[in-house]
Write a protein that holds these residues in place. Structure first.
Motif, PDB file in Angstrom:
ATOM      1  N   VAL A   1     -35.769  16.982  13.270  1.00 35.47           N
ATOM      2  CA  VAL A   1     -36.248  18.050  14.143  1.00 35.47           C
ATOM      3  C   VAL A   1     -36.550  19.292  13.310  1.00 35.47           C
ATOM      4  CG1 VAL A   1     -35.766  19.475  16.151  1.00 35.47           C
ATOM      5  CG2 VAL A   1     -34.902  17.123  16.053  1.00 35.47           C
ATOM      6  N   ARG A   2     -37.819  19.593  13.178  1.00 36.67           N
ATOM      7  CA  ARG A   2     -38.211  20.758  12.390  1.00 36.67           C
ATOM      8  C   ARG A   2     -37.585  22.028  12.973  1.00 36.67           C
ATOM      9  NH1 ARG A   2     -42.133  21.917   8.718  1.00 36.67           N
ATOM     10  NH2 ARG A   2     -43.127  19.894   8.941  1.00 36.67           N
ATOM     11  N   GLY A   3     -37.022  22.831  12.091  1.00 34.78           N
ATOM     12  CA  GLY A   3     -36.364  24.046  12.523  1.00 34.78           C
ATOM     13  C   GLY A   3     -34.863  23.915  12.642  1.00 34.78           C
ATOM     14  N   SER A   4     -34.348  22.673  12.672  1.00 36.42           N
ATOM     15  CA  SER A   4     -32.894  22.515  12.726  1.00 36.42           C
ATOM     16  C   SER A   4     -32.287  22.889  11.380  1.00 36.42           C
ATOM     17  CB  SER A   4     -32.517  21.078  13.093  1.00 36.42           C
ATOM     18  OG  SER A   4     -32.757  20.203  12.018  1.00 36.42           O
ATOM     19  N   GLN A   5     -31.013  23.216  11.395  1.00 33.82           N
ATOM     20  CA  GLN A   5     -30.349  23.634  10.166  1.00 33.82           C
ATOM     21  C   GLN A   5     -30.308  22.538   9.117  1.00 33.82           C
ATOM     22  OE1 GLN A   5     -29.368  24.148  13.267  1.00 33.82           O
ATOM     23  NE2 GLN A   5     -28.240  26.063  13.536  1.00 33.82           N
ATOM     24  N   VAL A   6     -30.457  21.291   9.528  1.00 33.52           N
ATOM     25  CA  VAL A   6     -30.378  20.170   8.575  1.00 33.52           C
ATOM     26  C   VAL A   6     -31.716  19.440   8.445  1.00 33.52           C
ATOM     27  CG1 VAL A   6     -27.911  19.847   8.960  1.00 33.52           C
ATOM     28  CG2 VAL A   6     -29.547  18.596  10.385  1.00 33.52           C
ATOM     29  N   TYR A   7     -32.795  20.043   8.927  1.00 35.03           N
ATOM     30  CA  TYR A   7     -34.103  19.391   8.814  1.00 35.03           C
ATOM     31  C   TYR A   7     -34.377  19.010   7.366  1.00 35.03           C
ATOM     32  CZ  TYR A   7     -39.166  18.734   8.837  1.00 35.03           C
ATOM     33  OH  TYR A   7     -40.431  18.216   8.677  1.00 35.03           O
ATOM     34  N   ASP A   8     -34.796  17.763   7.173  1.00 35.91           N
ATOM     35  CA  ASP A   8     -35.066  17.235   5.833  1.00 35.91           C
ATOM     36  C   ASP A   8     -36.472  16.641   5.862  1.00 35.91           C
ATOM     37  OD1 ASP A   8     -35.274  15.511   3.559  1.00 35.91           O
ATOM     38  OD2 ASP A   8     -33.088  15.347   3.450  1.00 35.91           O
TER      39      ASP A   8
END
Length: 287
Positions: free
Chosen positions: A260-267
């Motif tokens: 999920v783009r924008g999440s703290q763990v986006y990879d």
């Protein structure tokens, strides 16, 4: 489980450009950017009548004459917002008619939260607890039927071809329920860092795969697997026993919410790899 991690995708995400989110992640053969490869997309906000009310949703399809397979996207716990609108737009550009509903329509129109949201904050979690409580298994089944019926009613949908369904975080179990509730229509089901696919009690999603006729792609976050290492084994056994084609894989090093783009763990590299696997699943099963 979804609630154990801080991830949201931004409620407001001004950094996402169509070009950035349009990078295709096509499998290894190294393709050019999707902005050039994808079709132009028509997008609009719509309202879908359900047995329980009217759901606000976003609908996407390729521009021009033609018909394409339909796909339903179940969002994560924060429902319809820019990150998932971009996913819908991108998937439509790849040749699908896509519906992204606000899963909490019974309680509030999207966006369902204002400002930032952090699952480590009990006050933030409390904001959506009553929304989630309304999503009983029976309610999800009713919604799934309404959403697929809406997609099938669109002139752009090729109803001769199977429907795809994909879900993120809590959307993973909703994806499994959709495949079981609509076995004659759903041909492919994909879960990304899904929470609660193997749970206690008779409503556990893994217990219902025998009702479906779909092929499954289940991509698991590394930290989710470390919390529940047996879940992937139980899930794989259930899918195999039901005779459902499947791939169950732990994405090493990927945190819960990595797609999920924008999440703290986006990879992004791992998200693009997952996107390529999704497109391959649909290409093989929605024909």
């Amino acid at each position: 489980m979804c609630d154990d991690h801080i991830h949201q995708g931004l409620v407001e995400d001004p950094t996402v450009s169509r070009r950035a989110f349009g990078l295709m992640g096509v499998a290894a053969a190294g393709a050019a950017t999707a902005v050039q490869a994808q079709a132009r997309v028509v997008e609009k906000d719509v309202e879908v009548k359900t047995a329980d009310g009217t759901a606000d949703a976003a609908l996407y399809h390729p521009e021009g004459r033609g018909s394409w397979p339909a796909v339903l996207i179940w969002t994560d716990v924060l429902s319809l917002r820019p990150a998932f609108r971009e996913m819908g737009r991108r998937l439509a550009g790849a040749g699908y008619v896509v519906l992204v509903p606000n899963v909490y329509y019974r309680n509030r129109r999207a966006p369902v939260v204002d400002g930032s949201f952090n699952f480590s904050n009990p006050e933030d979690r409390a904001k959506i607890a009553p929304f989630r409580a309304a999503l009983t298994p029976e309610a999800v089944d009713r919604d799934a039927r309404a959403y697929v019926a809406y997609l099938d009613a669109q002139p752009q949908t090729d109803r001769r071809r199977k429907v795809g369904v994909q879900g993120y975080c809590m959307g993973g179990p909703l994806t499994f329920r959709t495949a079981a509730a609509l076995p004659d229509r759903v041909g492919a089901a994909a879960s990304f860092h899904g929470g609660g696919l193997v749970a206690e009690g008779p409503t556990s999603p893994h217990l219902h795969v025998g009702k479906s006729r779909a092929s499954y792609l289940v991509l698991i976050a590394d930290n989710d697997d470390k919390q529940e290492p047996q879940a992937k084994v139980t899930l794989k056994q259930a899918l195999d026993a039901a005779g459902r084609p499947n791939k169950v894989e732990v994405y090493e090093g990927a945190g819960h919410g990595w797609t999920v783009r924008g999440s703290q763990v986006y990879d992004e590299p791992k998200a693009e790899r997952a996107w390529a696997e999704l497109l391959a699943l649909y290409k093989a099963n929605l024909g």
